[in-house]
Write an enzyme that holds these catalytic residues in place. Structure first.
Site, PDB file in Angstrom:
ATOM      1  N   ARG A   1      83.819  37.704  37.698  1.00 54.18           N
ATOM      2  CA  ARG A   1      85.058  37.699  38.501  1.00 54.18           C
ATOM      3  C   ARG A   1      84.756  37.880  39.997  1.00 54.18           C
ATOM      4  NH1 ARG A   1      86.326  36.453  34.003  1.00 54.18           N
ATOM      5  NH2 ARG A   1      88.212  37.032  32.867  1.00 54.18           N
TER       6      ARG A   1
ATOM      7  N   SER B   1      94.687  40.239  33.038  1.00 54.56           N
ATOM      8  CA  SER B   1      93.964  41.522  33.056  1.00 54.56           C
ATOM      9  C   SER B   1      94.142  42.171  34.419  1.00 54.56           C
ATOM     10  CB  SER B   1      92.468  41.304  32.827  1.00 54.56           C
ATOM     11  OG  SER B   1      92.242  40.679  31.598  1.00 54.56           O
TER      12      SER B   1
ATOM     13  N   GLU C   1      91.182  44.082  38.985  1.00 55.37           N
ATOM     14  CA  GLU C   1      90.837  42.666  39.128  1.00 55.37           C
ATOM     15  C   GLU C   1      91.865  41.982  40.023  1.00 55.37           C
ATOM     16  OE1 GLU C   1      91.503  38.869  36.663  1.00 55.37           O
ATOM     17  OE2 GLU C   1      90.067  40.044  35.520  1.00 55.37           O
TER      18      GLU C   1
HETATM   19  N1  EPU Z   1      90.813  46.065  23.052  1.00 53.59           N
HETATM   20  C1  EPU Z   1      91.446  47.167  22.559  1.00 53.59           C
HETATM   21  N2  EPU Z   1      92.732  47.408  22.932  1.00 53.59           N
HETATM   22  C2  EPU Z   1      93.418  46.605  23.752  1.00 53.59           C
HETATM   23  C3  EPU Z   1      92.771  45.457  24.276  1.00 53.59           C
HETATM   24  C4  EPU Z   1      91.466  45.200  23.913  1.00 53.59           C
HETATM   25  O1  EPU Z   1      90.881  47.934  21.791  1.00 53.59           O
HETATM   26  O2  EPU Z   1      94.589  46.892  24.044  1.00 53.59           O
HETATM   27  C5  EPU Z   1      89.415  45.796  22.652  1.00 53.59           C
HETATM   28  C6  EPU Z   1      89.313  45.057  21.336  1.00 53.59           C
HETATM   29  O3  EPU Z   1      88.220  45.562  20.638  1.00 53.59           O
HETATM   30  C7  EPU Z   1      88.982  43.632  21.740  1.00 53.59           C
HETATM   31  C8  EPU Z   1      88.183  43.863  23.006  1.00 53.59           C
HETATM   32  O4  EPU Z   1      88.782  44.998  23.619  1.00 53.59           O
HETATM   33  O5  EPU Z   1      88.253  43.009  20.758  1.00 53.59           O
HETATM   34  C9  EPU Z   1      88.231  42.694  23.977  1.00 53.59           C
HETATM   35  O6  EPU Z   1      89.581  42.300  24.171  1.00 53.59           O
HETATM   36  P1  EPU Z   1      89.939  40.782  24.536  1.00 53.59           P
HETATM   37  O7  EPU Z   1      89.251  39.848  23.631  1.00 53.59           O
HETATM   38  O8  EPU Z   1      91.427  40.685  24.628  1.00 53.59           O
HETATM   39  O9  EPU Z   1      89.276  40.577  25.953  1.00 53.59           O
HETATM   40  P2  EPU Z   1      89.242  41.487  27.257  1.00 53.59           P
HETATM   41  O10 EPU Z   1      87.846  41.927  27.475  1.00 53.59           O
HETATM   42  O11 EPU Z   1      90.295  42.534  27.231  1.00 53.59           O
HETATM   43  C10 EPU Z   1      88.622  39.498  28.846  1.00 53.59           C
HETATM   44  C11 EPU Z   1      89.114  38.906  30.122  1.00 53.59           C
HETATM   45  C12 EPU Z   1      90.355  38.058  29.861  1.00 53.59           C
HETATM   46  C13 EPU Z   1      90.001  36.958  28.865  1.00 53.59           C
HETATM   47  C14 EPU Z   1      89.493  37.619  27.586  1.00 53.59           C
HETATM   48  C15 EPU Z   1      89.003  36.617  26.569  1.00 53.59           C
HETATM   49  C16 EPU Z   1      88.493  40.451  31.871  1.00 53.59           C
HETATM   50  C17 EPU Z   1      88.958  41.490  32.847  1.00 53.59           C
HETATM   51  N3  EPU Z   1      89.428  39.954  31.073  1.00 53.59           N
HETATM   52  O12 EPU Z   1      89.631  40.416  28.373  1.00 53.59           O
HETATM   53  O13 EPU Z   1      90.708  37.435  31.083  1.00 53.59           O
HETATM   54  O14 EPU Z   1      91.125  36.151  28.573  1.00 53.59           O
HETATM   55  O15 EPU Z   1      88.367  38.478  27.890  1.00 53.59           O
HETATM   56  O16 EPU Z   1      87.783  36.079  26.993  1.00 53.59           O
HETATM   57  O17 EPU Z   1      87.318  40.101  31.864  1.00 53.59           O
HETATM   58  C18 EPU Z   1      92.015  37.773  33.050  1.00 53.59           C
HETATM   59  O18 EPU Z   1      90.955  37.864  33.665  1.00 53.59           O
HETATM   60  O19 EPU Z   1      93.134  37.883  33.615  1.00 53.59           O
HETATM   61  C19 EPU Z   1      91.975  37.590  31.609  1.00 53.59           C
HETATM   62  C20 EPU Z   1      93.078  37.586  30.843  1.00 53.59           C
END
Ligand code: EPU
Length: 338
Positions: free
Chosen positions: A164, A238, A334
């Site tokens: 990012r 995010s 972010e």
């Molecule tokens: N999780 C929880 N609780 C929650 C949310 C997530 O426990 O409320 C845990 C779960 O274990 C889940 C893991 O976190 O498996 C990862 O969650 P998720 O797959 O939703 O991905 P993220 O790491 O929260 C990132 C990006 C997103 C992108 C997704 C999918 C960042 C800051 N965010 O989210 O990007 O869509 O991966 O690749 O890196 C954005 O940047 O605006 C965005 C939405």
């Protein structure tokens, strides 16, 4: 000549739907308009904000300067064997570009389906989702230099991409306005389904040999199930980055919380799932006044209708404090704060 407007509400121009005002506002439909705009303003004393889809920003007050909304259109491509260079204007809606490429069977953008925002903003924060980042398909971009009015080309290595991050958020912040982006895509698809949720969703739908259209479809389904639709509930995706910590700090954390969700990151570091940390602090789906976190994804802050930017910001401070107190981990935003 582009038309300047005075005292404009920014509510339609930010996906958080925050009702702040800009002193002046101008929309750019052609690269050449930029020169005309900067010939008409004092480029050194006037505060300037460049706006794409407004999908990664939070206005905490009125903007006392000039907002430049980039609406430069156009998608074109040149084929070279299996490779395709696709060029898109900075104002093209990101998902329109993805749809165009999936429709033409140009592989590379399908994992980035439904990311809100515009093409011009995509390199600035190196957008990413489901195992792919913009940098994986980026070839070059053109940008208007505010100080001189020159158009400059930036190659991959000029951009210094990170998680990012790019040169446009750091060393060159506020100096250039991206006008178009070139992507290197491929007619021979390499399907990237290593991200667990994609593989699971394909399996659930019994799709054994996915096309890029299949990948795009399942990514869209996953996003819709987890993330709030900005057209009905204000949000900026995010709100925080996933924190990246060193091994030593991770060992201490892991000893106390062995269930902590984490992934390997470059340079022997560890990336933590911020959504997990926030959920563990009791914030998932929490509603505080007009703001809160999303019920299916604690990393996303929402506007339940009439939140002020300051209210959302104050709530984000509460989250940062809670995560720090429980895990001794610093969360960084972010979303850009104005
Ligand atoms: N999780 C929880 N609780 C929650 C949310 C997530 O426990 O409320 C845990 C779960 O274990 C889940 C893991 O976190 O498996 C990862 O969650 P998720 O797959 O939703 O991905 P993220 O790491 O929260 C990132 C990006 C997103 C992108 C997704 C999918 C960042 C800051 N965010 O989210 O990007 O869509 O991966 O690749 O890196 C954005 O940047 O605006 C965005 C939405």
């Amino acid at each position: 000549m582009p038309v300047f407007q005075e005292s404009i509400s920014l509510k339609p121009f930010n996906t958080f739907r925050i009702d702040s005002k800009a002193d002046r506002f101008v929309e750019i439909k052609r690269e050449s308009d930029l020169k005309a705009v900067f010939d008409g303003v004092d480029r050194y004393t006037q505060e300037i904000l460049v706006l794409g889809g407004g999908s990664n920003m939070l206005f905490t007050k009125d903007f006392k300067g000039l907002v430049i909304k980039i609406s430069i259109p156009g998608i074109s491509y040149v084929e070279n064997g299996d490779e395709v260079i696709v060029t898109a204007g900075a104002g093209v809606v990101w998902n329109d570009l993805v749809t165009f490429c999936v429709h033409h069977d140009f592989a590379g953008l399908e994992n980035l389906t439904l990311i809100p925002g515009t093409v011009g903003a995509s390199p600035i924060q190196n957008i990413g989702a489901y195992g792919v980042e913009l940098k994986d398909v980026f070839s070059s971009c053109t940008a208007f230099e505010i100080a001189t009015g020159d158009i400059k080309k930036f190659t991959y290595s000029d951009c210094n991409f990170g998680y990012r991050e790019s040169v446009f958020k750091n060393k060159l912040k506020g100096k250039y306005i991206i006008t178009s982006v070139n992507f290197t895509l491929n007619k021979k698809a390499t399907i990237r389904t290593q991200y667990g949720a994609i593989a699971a969703e394909l399996e659930r739908r019994n799709i054994k040999q996915p096309s890029i259209a299949d990948v795009s479809m399942v990514v869209a389904a996953i996003r819709v199930s987890k993330l709030p639709d900005p057209s009905t509930i204000g949000n900026a995706g995010s709100f925080f980055k996933n924190p990246v910590i060193d091994k030593k700090q991770f060992e201490v954390l892991f000893a106390k919380f062995p269930e902590v969700v984490h992934y390997p990151a470059p340079a022997e570091k560890i990336k933590l799932a911020a959504g997990w940390l926030i959920e563990q602090c009791g914030f998932k789906g929490k509603v505080v006044g007009q703001t809160g976190t999303w019920k299916n994804q604690a990393l996303v802050l929402v506007n339940h209708g009439y939140a002020s930017g300051q209210e959302v910001y104050d709530f984000s401070e509460q989250i940062i404090r809670a995560v720090h107190a429980k895990f001794n981990v610093a969360l960084n935003r972010e979303v850009n704060i104005f």
